[in-house]
Structures are given as C-alpha cells and as structure tokens.
Design a protein around this motif. Structure first.
Motif, PDB file in Angstrom:
ATOM      1  N   MET A   8       0.847  -1.175   0.000  1.00 13.34           N
ATOM      2  CA  MET A   8       0.000   0.000   0.000  1.00 13.34           C
ATOM      3  C   MET A   8       0.896   1.244   0.000  1.00 13.34           C
ATOM      4  SD  MET A   8      -2.799   1.256   2.856  1.00 13.34           S
ATOM      5  CE  MET A   8      -3.920  -0.073   2.611  1.00 13.34           C
ATOM      6  N   SER A   9       0.610   2.159  -0.906  1.00 14.17           N
ATOM      7  CA  SER A   9       1.406   3.375  -0.980  1.00 14.17           C
ATOM      8  C   SER A   9       1.063   4.279   0.209  1.00 14.17           C
ATOM      9  CB  SER A   9       1.148   4.102  -2.291  1.00 14.17           C
ATOM     10  OG  SER A   9      -0.114   4.734  -2.266  1.00 14.17           O
ATOM     11  N   LEU A  10       1.923   5.241   0.437  1.00 11.32           N
ATOM     12  CA  LEU A  10       1.720   6.175   1.543  1.00 11.32           C
ATOM     13  C   LEU A  10       0.446   6.991   1.322  1.00 11.32           C
ATOM     14  CD1 LEU A  10       2.833   7.237   4.169  1.00 11.32           C
ATOM     15  CD2 LEU A  10       4.310   8.769   2.890  1.00 11.32           C
TER      16      LEU A  10
ATOM     17  N   ILE B  19      -2.750   7.173   3.874  1.00  6.05           N
ATOM     18  CA  ILE B  19      -3.297   8.415   4.416  1.00  6.05           C
ATOM     19  C   ILE B  19      -4.811   8.471   4.182  1.00  6.05           C
ATOM     20  CG2 ILE B  19      -3.276  10.931   4.170  1.00  6.05           C
ATOM     21  CD1 ILE B  19      -0.226  10.626   3.521  1.00  6.05           C
ATOM     22  N   THR B  20      -5.249   8.063   2.999  1.00  7.77           N
ATOM     23  CA  THR B  20      -6.685   8.044   2.696  1.00  7.77           C
ATOM     24  C   THR B  20      -7.421   7.078   3.627  1.00  7.77           C
ATOM     25  OG1 THR B  20      -6.190   8.574   0.391  1.00  7.77           O
ATOM     26  CG2 THR B  20      -8.381   7.715   0.864  1.00  7.77           C
ATOM     27  N   GLU B  21      -6.845   5.907   3.855  1.00 12.05           N
ATOM     28  CA  GLU B  21      -7.452   4.934   4.773  1.00 12.05           C
ATOM     29  C   GLU B  21      -7.506   5.477   6.197  1.00 12.05           C
ATOM     30  OE1 GLU B  21      -9.067   2.034   4.144  1.00 12.05           O
ATOM     31  OE2 GLU B  21      -8.813   2.725   2.070  1.00 12.05           O
ATOM     32  N   ASP B  22      -6.438   6.177   6.612  1.00 13.44           N
ATOM     33  CA  ASP B  22      -6.421   6.770   7.951  1.00 13.44           C
ATOM     34  C   ASP B  22      -7.502   7.838   8.090  1.00 13.44           C
ATOM     35  OD1 ASP B  22      -4.349   5.105   8.611  1.00 13.44           O
ATOM     36  OD2 ASP B  22      -2.800   6.656   8.593  1.00 13.44           O
TER      37      ASP B  22
ATOM     38  N   ASP C 242       4.372  10.228  -5.817  1.00  8.83           N
ATOM     39  CA  ASP C 242       4.905   8.968  -5.309  1.00  8.83           C
ATOM     40  C   ASP C 242       5.191   9.152  -3.814  1.00  8.83           C
ATOM     41  OD1 ASP C 242       7.056  10.688  -5.466  1.00  8.83           O
ATOM     42  OD2 ASP C 242       8.421   9.234  -6.371  1.00  8.83           O
ATOM     43  N   ASP C 243       5.671   8.098  -3.168  1.00  4.60           N
ATOM     44  CA  ASP C 243       5.902   8.155  -1.722  1.00  4.60           C
ATOM     45  C   ASP C 243       6.918   9.231  -1.331  1.00  4.60           C
ATOM     46  OD1 ASP C 243       4.020   6.241  -1.263  1.00  4.60           O
ATOM     47  OD2 ASP C 243       5.420   4.657  -0.685  1.00  4.60           O
ATOM     48  N   MET C 244       7.962   9.423  -2.130  1.00  6.42           N
ATOM     49  CA  MET C 244       8.984  10.425  -1.803  1.00  6.42           C
ATOM     50  C   MET C 244       8.395  11.836  -1.856  1.00  6.42           C
ATOM     51  SD  MET C 244      11.625   8.941  -0.777  1.00  6.42           S
ATOM     52  CE  MET C 244      12.643  10.395  -0.642  1.00  6.42           C
TER      53      MET C 244
ATOM     54  N   VAL D 237       0.455  13.940  14.544  1.00  9.59           N
ATOM     55  CA  VAL D 237      -0.248  13.162  13.516  1.00  9.59           C
ATOM     56  C   VAL D 237       0.619  13.070  12.259  1.00  9.59           C
ATOM     57  CG1 VAL D 237      -2.253  13.129  11.990  1.00  9.59           C
ATOM     58  CG2 VAL D 237      -2.548  13.698  14.403  1.00  9.59           C
ATOM     59  N   LEU D 238       1.210  14.187  11.855  1.00  8.94           N
ATOM     60  CA  LEU D 238       2.025  14.217  10.636  1.00  8.94           C
ATOM     61  C   LEU D 238       3.287  13.368  10.759  1.00  8.94           C
ATOM     62  CD1 LEU D 238       1.688  18.005   9.762  1.00  8.94           C
ATOM     63  CD2 LEU D 238       0.650  16.096   8.542  1.00  8.94           C
ATOM     64  N   LEU D 239       3.886  13.340  11.947  1.00  9.79           N
ATOM     65  CA  LEU D 239       5.118  12.572  12.153  1.00  9.79           C
ATOM     66  C   LEU D 239       4.928  11.085  11.879  1.00  9.79           C
ATOM     67  CD1 LEU D 239       6.603  14.307  15.321  1.00  9.79           C
ATOM     68  CD2 LEU D 239       7.644  14.210  13.054  1.00  9.79           C
ATOM     69  N   ALA D 240       3.702  10.601  12.032  1.00  6.36           N
ATOM     70  CA  ALA D 240       3.424   9.182  11.805  1.00  6.36           C
ATOM     71  C   ALA D 240       3.633   8.781  10.348  1.00  6.36           C
ATOM     72  CB  ALA D 240       2.001   8.853  12.240  1.00  6.36           C
ATOM     73  N   TYR D 241       3.610   9.740   9.433  1.00 13.33           N
ATOM     74  CA  TYR D 241       3.740   9.431   8.010  1.00 13.33           C
ATOM     75  C   TYR D 241       5.174   9.548   7.497  1.00 13.33           C
ATOM     76  CZ  TYR D 241      -1.265   9.603   8.282  1.00 13.33           C
ATOM     77  OH  TYR D 241      -2.555   9.356   8.652  1.00 13.33           O
ATOM     78  N   LEU D 242       6.095   9.874   8.355  1.00 14.38           N
ATOM     79  CA  LEU D 242       7.494   9.947   7.945  1.00 14.38           C
ATOM     80  C   LEU D 242       8.195   8.617   8.197  1.00 14.38           C
ATOM     81  CD1 LEU D 242       8.641  13.429   9.275  1.00 14.38           C
ATOM     82  CD2 LEU D 242       8.088  12.782   6.942  1.00 14.38           C
ATOM     83  N   PRO D 243       9.143   8.260   7.338  1.00 13.90           N
ATOM     84  CA  PRO D 243       9.919   7.047   7.608  1.00 13.90           C
ATOM     85  C   PRO D 243      10.819   7.278   8.827  1.00 13.90           C
ATOM     86  CG  PRO D 243      10.784   8.205   5.693  1.00 13.90           C
ATOM     87  CD  PRO D 243       9.524   8.915   6.102  1.00 13.90           C
ATOM     88  N   ALA D 244      11.385   6.211   9.339  1.00 11.95           N
ATOM     89  CA  ALA D 244      12.266   6.324  10.493  1.00 11.95           C
ATOM     90  C   ALA D 244      13.410   7.284  10.168  1.00 11.95           C
ATOM     91  CB  ALA D 244      12.819   4.954  10.870  1.00 11.95           C
ATOM     92  N   ARG D 245      13.705   8.181  11.090  1.00 12.63           N
ATOM     93  CA  ARG D 245      14.751   9.185  10.886  1.00 12.63           C
ATOM     94  C   ARG D 245      16.121   8.623  11.219  1.00 12.63           C
ATOM     95  NH1 ARG D 245      13.252  13.414   7.842  1.00 12.63           N
ATOM     96  NH2 ARG D 245      11.455  14.480   8.649  1.00 12.63           N
ATOM     97  N   MET D 246      17.126   9.169  10.550  1.00 12.28           N
ATOM     98  CA  MET D 246      18.507   8.761  10.806  1.00 12.28           C
ATOM     99  C   MET D 246      18.986   9.428  12.096  1.00 12.28           C
ATOM    100  SD  MET D 246      19.974   9.218   6.920  1.00 12.28           S
ATOM    101  CE  MET D 246      21.639   8.680   7.265  1.00 12.28           C
ATOM    102  N   SER D 247      19.885   8.754  12.808  1.00 14.19           N
ATOM    103  CA  SER D 247      20.457   9.341  14.014  1.00 14.19           C
ATOM    104  C   SER D 247      21.488  10.393  13.620  1.00 14.19           C
ATOM    105  CB  SER D 247      21.114   8.256  14.864  1.00 14.19           C
ATOM    106  OG  SER D 247      22.283   7.786  14.208  1.00 14.19           O
TER     107      SER D 247
END
Length: 148
Positions: A1-3, A7-10, A45-47, A85-95
C-alpha cells in the motif's frame, strides 16, 4: 500500500472514530497533496508525499515557536497535536551519527574543500537524505564537515 493510500485509509478511520482533530490534520495533508498534483499535473509517489509531510512539519515547528513566544500555549498545543499526527507518516529518521557519517562520505566523494562548496554538497546530500533526516541537522553536519 502506498503512503497516499495509507493516508486516505487513515482519514476514513478517523471519520468512523469521530476523531475531529486527527481528521482535520489528515484532510490538511490530503489537501496539500492534491494541490501539488493539480499544480504540477503529476501523480505523487511516496517520496513526494514525504516531502510534503516534511514541509508541513516544518511549518508546525515554526508556528509552535511563534505561539510560545507570544504566550499562546493553547495554539501551540494545537500545532503540537497536528505535528504528532504528521510525524506518523514519515519514515524512520537517521540518528545524528548516521547523518554525520553520510555527510562526510558525500563530502569525500565530491572532493569538497571548504565553505564555498556548501551548495554543491547540500544538493547531493538533499538528493540522498531527503525524507530520511531532518534537513536542519543535515545542514549543521555539512557546515561542520566543510569547516573542519
């Protein structure tokens, strides 16, 4: 499922749960995505979605700082809730260490020597780390790498 589909499902889930705050934030995000698609006549796209989410989060951070400076904690809290809420849609951040290592590798690859090469390095870094790292942190790492 694309991002975008996620988001639409959420949004549908938030509607069913009658979660007005979450629904409002998700609608804001969908609106920004639709605006980008219409303006540029593209399919996101997701990016591209991650870039939009990043932009909205940056706006929230700026708003929070302004509201706290103006002693409007009620508005700052609302912005913080939207940002969560918005942070939930970001990929894991780099340290910070991973960002520094990636920046140093790019600086070495490009053969950048000093602060004059900042634009060239930032262009390469943005292309590689967009969506994976906080760009403020990345910028500081680039400055440190070019100064040393």
């Amino acid at each position: 499922m694309s991002l975008k589909e996620q988001i639409t499902e959420d949004m549908k889930t938030a509607m069913r749960a009658k979660d007005a705050e979450r629904l409002g934030t998700i609608r804001l995000l969908l609106s920004a995505m639709k605006q980008k698609e219409v303006d540029e006549r593209i399919e996101l796209d997701d990016m591209a979605v991650v870039a939009i989410v990043d932009k909205l989060i940056k706006q929230r951070k700026d708003s929070i700082a302004a509201f706290e400076q103006a002693a409007r904690q009620d508005l700052a809290d609302k912005e913080k809730a939207e940002m969560a809420v918005l942070l939930a849609y970001l990929p894991a951040r780099m340290s910070a260490e991973e960002v520094t290592a990636a920046v140093q590798a790019i600086v070495a690859d490009l053969g950048a020597k000093g602060p004059g090469d900042m634009g060239k390095v930032m262009g390469a870094v943005k292309a590689q780390l967009a969506g994976k790292a906080d760009m403020g942190q990345v910028s500081a790492a680039v400055k440190a790498a070019l100064a040393g």
